[in-house]
Design a protein around this motif. Structure first.
Motif, short mmCIF file in Angstrom:
data_model
loop_
_atom_site.label_atom_id
_atom_site.label_comp_id
_atom_site.label_asym_id
_atom_site.label_seq_id
_atom_site.Cartn_x
_atom_site.Cartn_y
_atom_site.Cartn_z
N UNK A 236 0.71 -1.29 -0.21
CA UNK A 236 -0.19 0.02 -0.01
C UNK A 236 1.00 1.41 -0.03
N UNK A 237 2.30 1.26 0.07
CA UNK A 237 3.07 2.41 -0.02
C UNK A 237 3.68 2.47 -1.60
N UNK A 238 3.55 3.46 -2.17
CA UNK A 238 4.20 3.39 -3.62
C UNK A 238 5.68 3.39 -3.49
N UNK A 239 6.17 2.79 -4.62
CA UNK A 239 7.68 2.70 -4.86
C UNK A 239 8.42 4.05 -4.66
N UNK A 240 9.40 4.08 -3.98
CA UNK A 240 9.89 5.39 -3.69
C UNK A 240 9.41 6.16 -2.38
N UNK A 241 8.22 5.70 -1.73
CA UNK A 241 7.59 6.19 -0.69
C UNK A 241 8.39 5.72 0.66
N UNK A 242 8.09 6.51 1.54
CA UNK A 242 8.89 6.35 2.98
C UNK A 242 8.10 6.16 4.12
N UNK A 243 8.51 5.43 4.89
CA UNK A 243 7.74 5.07 6.09
C UNK A 243 8.37 5.65 7.44
N UNK A 244 7.72 6.44 7.91
CA UNK A 244 8.41 7.26 9.11
C UNK A 244 7.53 7.08 10.32
N UNK A 245 8.29 6.59 11.42
CA UNK A 245 7.63 6.62 12.71
C UNK A 245 7.96 7.60 13.73
N UNK A 246 6.95 8.34 14.26
CA UNK A 246 7.26 9.29 14.99
C UNK A 246 6.86 9.62 16.36
N UNK A 247 6.09 8.21 16.81
CA UNK A 247 5.76 8.27 18.25
C UNK A 247 6.87 8.16 19.44
N UNK A 248 6.56 8.05 20.82
CA UNK A 248 7.39 7.73 21.72
C UNK A 248 7.62 6.36 21.98
N UNK A 249 8.80 5.98 22.71
CA UNK A 249 8.82 4.65 22.88
C UNK A 249 7.92 3.83 23.77
N UNK A 250 7.78 2.52 23.28
CA UNK A 250 6.70 1.80 24.03
C UNK A 250 7.46 1.76 25.63
N UNK A 251 6.55 1.28 26.80
CA UNK A 251 7.04 1.11 28.13
C UNK A 251 8.21 0.37 28.34
N UNK A 252 8.48 -0.64 27.72
CA UNK A 252 9.48 -1.70 27.94
C UNK A 252 10.53 -1.56 27.07
N UNK A 253 11.57 -1.49 27.41
CA UNK A 253 13.00 -1.46 26.75
C UNK A 253 13.18 -3.08 25.89
N UNK A 254 12.60 -4.33 26.45
CA UNK A 254 12.56 -5.32 25.82
C UNK A 254 11.75 -5.24 24.43
N UNK A 255 10.60 -4.74 24.75
CA UNK A 255 9.72 -4.47 23.82
C UNK A 255 10.08 -3.63 22.63
N UNK A 256 10.53 -2.74 23.02
CA UNK A 256 10.87 -1.79 21.91
C UNK A 256 12.18 -2.62 21.18
N UNK A 257 13.12 -3.19 21.85
CA UNK A 257 14.26 -4.01 21.00
C UNK A 257 13.56 -5.08 20.01
#
Length: 343
Positions: A236-257
């Motif tokens: 669903x994202x066109x070729x050349x398109x970019x996916x950016x994440x901008x939210x804050x970290x999840x609660x758990x460091x292990x979850x984030x990793x």
């Protein structure tokens, strides 16, 4: 001007109720670094990163004790030779988590301040800086052209509703997600297509019924809580398109990793081995004077409107209730602590 002030300090790792304390009789600074100003704070907006760092990071890393929070609005109390004047109404954000703004006074670099537009209050302005800067810089990174489509996941989040308004001001088509209860809010901000993410798994929905044409960019404003949204985005994202994440970290460091590992595997593998042939990035907000001034102008001309969820008092009951509201993750708009009345 007062000689002492009060501030809410992070004193230890933990939950706000146990780890944040009011400290009074702090001396108002009389020596201010060059290119900094002393601001009398009128309102402070809370950000999720504040309580998440409080929960997860030890004292020696964070340099506690220090005042909480970073976003604020106030009045210049000492211009210190900068271009500002005493009495100027200003908003901005502290670039350092160790120099917080949940306080009656704070020292801030002049280049991360802008004057408050005359059409909004200090309470409205207090939550503009971080979320609007994040949204401005994310949209720049997506490199979209007028008429192209941006998909914003988490449209009712602070970064989400900021990005929606900025995208519409730039002439982009916007598709955004939220729960059904926030549909009218997002449509009122100009969203062209609304998706209720609670109705079915979002990645599966987009994969099974992809948009035509595909999205030209994706901004994940909820912080990569579901890696499937990126791992399936070639559908669903066109070729050349970019996916950016901008939210804050999840609660758990292990979850984030674990989430990052899944994303990196998709990013680094060749497509014929199941990799994702689309760019991935994370927005790291930069406090730029020009971007702040641009945001001020957009607010002044009505292209962007701040959204405030709730306002609380500066006493213990008010501050703790403000953190409780923020931690429900149900706030739509900024949660603000009013520190002082506007004169």
């Amino acid at each position: 001007m007062a000689t002492t002030y009060s501030a809410w300090l992070a004193v230890r790792k933990g939950e706000p109720a146990e780890a944040v304390q009011l400290k009074s009789d702090l001396p108002v600074p009389t020596t201010i670094p060059k290119n900094h100003v002393l601001v009398k704070v009128l309102a402070t907006a809370l950000n999720p990163v504040g309580y998440k760092l409080l929960r997860s990071m030890p004292n020696f890393v964070m340099g506690r004790p220090h005042p909480m929070e970073q976003d604020f609005a106030g009045v210049v109390a000492d211009a210190n030779g900068t271009d500002f004047k005493v009495g100027d109404r200003v908003f901005g954000a502290s670039p350092s988590p160790k120099n917080g703004t949940l306080a009656e006074y704070t020292i801030i670099p002049a280049d991360v301040l802008a004057t408050i537009p005359p059409n909004i209050s200090a309470v409205d302005a207090s939550g503009l800086a971080t979320v609007m800067l994040t949204a401005v810089q994310a949209l720049k990174d997506l490199k979209l052209e007028k008429g192209q489509t941006v998909f914003i996941n988490g449209g009712s989040s602070a970064v989400g509703w900021s990005a929606i308004q900025l995208a519409k001001a730039k002439g982009y088509r916007v598709v955004a997600t939220a729960s059904g209860k926030n549909k009218e809010l997002l449509l009122g901000l100009g969203v062209d297509e609304f998706i209720d993410y609670t109705e079915s798994p979002l990645a599966e929905r987009l994969k099974s019924t992809p948009p035509s044409p595909q999205f030209n960019g994706i901004l994940d404003a909820v912080g990569l809580t579901d890696p499937a949204l990126y791992l399936n985005c070639a559908k669903y994202l066109a070729p050349g398109g970019r996916y950016l994440t901008a939210g804050t970290l999840p609660h758990s460091g292990a979850e984030w990793a674990g989430l990052i590992r899944q994303v990196l595997e998709g990013l680094l593998r060749p497509s014929w081995l199941g990799g994702v042939p689309r760019k991935f990035g994370a927005v790291a907000v930069k406090f730029k004077k020009q971007d702040l001034d641009d945001i001020r102008q957009l607010v002044a001309d009505g292209s962007v409107k701040p959204i405030v969820d709730s306002v609380y008092t500066f006493d213990r009951d008010g501050v703790m209730r403000a953190y409780e509201r923020l931690m429900t993750k149900r706030a739509v708009g900024k949660v603000v602590v009013k520190v002082a009345d506007e004169q």
